[in-house]
Design a protein around this motif. Structure first.
Motif, PDB file in Angstrom:
ATOM      1  N   GLY A   1       0.735  -1.183  -0.034  1.00 40.00           N
ATOM      2  CA  GLY A   1       0.081  -0.053   0.033  1.00 40.00           C
ATOM      3  C   GLY A   1       0.857   1.294  -0.129  1.00 40.00           C
ATOM      4  N   GLU A   2       2.112   1.191  -0.032  1.00 34.43           N
ATOM      5  CA  GLU A   2       2.885   2.469   0.080  1.00 34.43           C
ATOM      6  C   GLU A   2       2.759   3.360  -1.153  1.00 34.43           C
ATOM      7  OE1 GLU A   2       7.483   2.906   1.453  1.00 34.43           O
ATOM      8  OE2 GLU A   2       7.263   2.479  -0.383  1.00 34.43           O
ATOM      9  N   THR A   3       2.455   4.482  -1.120  1.00 31.83           N
ATOM     10  CA  THR A   3       2.130   5.386  -2.122  1.00 31.83           C
ATOM     11  C   THR A   3       3.605   6.152  -2.442  1.00 31.83           C
ATOM     12  OG1 THR A   3       1.569   7.233  -1.063  1.00 31.83           O
ATOM     13  CG2 THR A   3      -0.338   5.694  -1.770  1.00 31.83           C
ATOM     14  N   GLU A   4       3.607   6.737  -3.508  1.00 29.53           N
ATOM     15  CA  GLU A   4       4.863   7.679  -3.965  1.00 29.53           C
ATOM     16  C   GLU A   4       4.920   8.594  -2.977  1.00 29.53           C
ATOM     17  OE1 GLU A   4       7.371   7.375  -6.029  1.00 29.53           O
ATOM     18  OE2 GLU A   4       8.084   9.676  -5.597  1.00 29.53           O
ATOM     19  N   GLU A   5       3.830   9.204  -2.661  1.00 22.98           N
ATOM     20  CA  GLU A   5       3.790  10.315  -1.454  1.00 22.98           C
ATOM     21  C   GLU A   5       4.464   9.969  -0.237  1.00 22.98           C
ATOM     22  OE1 GLU A   5       0.135  12.348  -1.538  1.00 22.98           O
ATOM     23  OE2 GLU A   5       1.033  13.811  -0.260  1.00 22.98           O
ATOM     24  N   GLU A   6       3.934   8.607   0.121  1.00 17.56           N
ATOM     25  CA  GLU A   6       4.500   8.100   1.420  1.00 17.56           C
ATOM     26  C   GLU A   6       5.843   7.881   1.493  1.00 17.56           C
ATOM     27  OE1 GLU A   6      -0.128   6.274   3.022  1.00 17.56           O
ATOM     28  OE2 GLU A   6       1.313   5.134   1.560  1.00 17.56           O
ATOM     29  N   PHE A   7       6.185   7.112   0.352  1.00 19.34           N
ATOM     30  CA  PHE A   7       7.673   6.868   0.092  1.00 19.34           C
ATOM     31  C   PHE A   7       8.582   8.169   0.192  1.00 19.34           C
ATOM     32  CE2 PHE A   7      11.403   6.702  -2.932  1.00 19.34           C
ATOM     33  CZ  PHE A   7      12.310   5.906  -1.790  1.00 19.34           C
ATOM     34  N   ARG A   8       8.083   9.374  -0.265  1.00 21.21           N
ATOM     35  CA  ARG A   8       8.758  10.466  -0.331  1.00 21.21           C
ATOM     36  C   ARG A   8       9.168  10.927   1.184  1.00 21.21           C
ATOM     37  NH1 ARG A   8       6.247  13.740  -4.774  1.00 21.21           N
ATOM     38  NH2 ARG A   8       6.852  12.422  -6.655  1.00 21.21           N
ATOM     39  N   ASP A   9       7.943  10.444   2.108  1.00 21.11           N
ATOM     40  CA  ASP A   9       8.269  11.092   3.553  1.00 21.11           C
ATOM     41  C   ASP A   9       9.615  10.130   4.014  1.00 21.11           C
ATOM     42  OD1 ASP A   9       6.108  12.621   3.801  1.00 21.11           O
ATOM     43  OD2 ASP A   9       4.544  11.014   4.305  1.00 21.11           O
TER      44      ASP A   9
END
Ligand code: SAM
Ligand code: SF4
Length: 445
Positions: free
Chosen positions: A314-322
């Protein structure tokens, strides 16, 4: 399983995969076999008994075991015309039990909490065929192991085993069992015998080493202060820690105990709170960063390290950027980073939202680029500094020796110092993965 009697092995080879706790267990298994009068050999293909001390943390680590068994059998047959006994120890043995015996026709299967029985199991296997022990008594094994006799200048010492944290991706609570601390006296005695046997540096090990405690509430910091009093021991380290067990006393020890090296491995796994919650990490991005602030206030030069997982379900691109922005905020000295690997029986393996492999690859590349950048910057910042280096081994060039800085960087230098010496060094070159130093005066021996 057919019982084929075999002759009792006379030579052995132990190969460990995975974490430092496995390295420690592998050394203890070797000591057990030596205490039976068996002889160690560095050549796995020549050994009568090969012990594979395995890791189950990611799928790749597990598959390695099966290919290693095939490779050893082929090598032993081709080079020495023999079929060695094979014992599978460690977390794959615990997780797969009889399945591994069925699939790979090995002789012994022994879990991480039962390896003190290895000599008996080998005897049984030679007499009657497959011997299996995956019991999980609460670290009964330590009392049954022979005393430490030989070590290099650095030694591992397991003080805590198992884990009760149940991060949703992780097999450790299932393969290593519940969190248990070894008794204070047993640890101090083992540390003393390691120092008598030649250790100048001891790294205390545990899956959650900073959760170590006893009935008196000594805590890891109290244990470290006790080891600080051992004459001849110059350096103390500990790994791996969990953010939730990073108590004030331990942070204070970093300011007050000179032998405690300025290095902290504190895995965070991800920089996004939704992902951290889905991982059941029980800390947030902010609470983690606040701990690091306190550690840095206590010991401003501390080198920080961590573990990361990319591509959790479920990790999104935005969450990965965190995660990337957390890396930017911390400035780690060195880290481990992994692609998420679903492990059978863990809650995350049942979660929706698998991240495609090519996305995981790309995220891991970006993360590692940021971590490499910070490691190079950390190394560059030590240029021109003076520090002590504990000499661990010879280098490749004549007169070259290799050792570690207080911040766990590899340092090479040309010196007549010997293995085990602590040398005062000026850092004259900083590369992304290592440093070069010039010896000033010998600090201690
Ligand atoms: N107890 C320690 C902690 O919590 O950080 C270390 C546990 S584990 C032996 C070491 C690292 O392996 C973890 O910190 C995590 O980054 C990684 N790991 C564990 N399970 C994983 C999985 N299923 N997929 C990918 N990496 C994993
Ligand atoms: Fe695994 Fe989490 Fe325990 Fe570490 S704290 S061993 S990652 S369950």
């Amino acid at each position: 399983m057919t019982a084929t009697p075999k002759t009792q092995p006379k030579t052995y080879h132990v190969k460990s995969f995975g974490c430092q706790m496995n390295v420690y267990d592998g050394e203890r298994m070797a000591e057990l076999m030596a205490a039976q009068g068996m002889t160690a050999t560095d050549d796995a293909n020549a050994a009568d008994l090969v012990v594979l001390n395995t890791c189950h943390i990611r799928e790749k680590a597990t598959e390695k075991v099966y290919s290693e068994i095939g490779r050893i059998r082929k090598g032993a047959q081709e080079e020495h015309g023999k079929r060695p006994m094979v014992a599978v120890a460690g977390c794959v043995a615990q997780a797969e039990g009889e399945e591994i015996a069925r699939r790979a026709k090995v002789d012994v299967v022994v879990g991480p909490q039962a390896y003190h029985n290895l000599p008996d199991l080998v005897r049984q296997a030679a007499d009657k065929g497959l011997a299996l022990d995956t019991d999980m008594p609460a670290i009964a094994k330590f009392g049954a192991l022979p005393a430490r006799r030989k070590t290099g200048p650095t030694a591992f010492l397991t003080v805590q085993e198992g884990c009760d944290k149940f991060c949703t991706y992780c097999v450790v609570p299932y393969t290593r069992g519940a969190e248990v601390s070894r008794p204070f006296d047993a640890i101090v005695d083992e540390a003393k015998s390691l120092v008598d046997a030649g250790a100048h540096e001891i790294t205390l090990l545990g899956q959650n080493v900073n959760a170590w405690d006893d009935e008196a509430g000594t805590g890891l910091h109290g244990l470290i202060r006790a080891l600080d009093r051992i004459a001849g021991l110059h350096r103390i380290r500990y790994t791996t820690s969990h953010p939730n067990d990073m108590k004030d006393g331990l942070i204070r020890a970093h300011a007050e105990v000179e032998k405690l090296m300025p290095f902290l491995h504190l895995p965070v796994q991800a920089g996004n709170d939704r992902i951290l919650k889905a991982m059941n990490r029980s800390h947030t991005r902010d609470s983690y960063l606040r701990i690091l602030d306190r550690v840095r206030a206590a010991r401003p030069d501390i080198a920080l390290s961590g573990d990361f997982i990319v591509g959790f379900p479920g990790e999104t691109e935005e969450e990965f950027r965190d995660t990337l922005s957390l890396v930017d905020a911390v400035g780690y000295a060195q880290c481990f980073s992994f692609k998420y690997s679903p492990r059978p029986g863990t809650p995350a393996a049942e979660m929706d939202g698998a991240v495609p492999p090519e996305v995981m690859d790309e995220r891991l590349k970006r993360l590692q680029a940021a971590l490499n950048r910070d490691q190079a910057a950390f190394n560059a910042a030590t240029l021109g500094k003076n520090c002590t280096v504990l000499i661990e081994r010879k280098g490749k060039l004549p007169g070259q020796m290799l050792g570690k800085s207080p911040w766990l960087q590899s340092v090479h230098l040309t010196t007549d110092a010997r293995i085990g010496d602590l040398v005062e060094v000026e850092i004259v070159r900083a590369d992304p993965n290592s440093l070069a130093g010039v010896a000033k005066v010998k600090a201690a021996a």
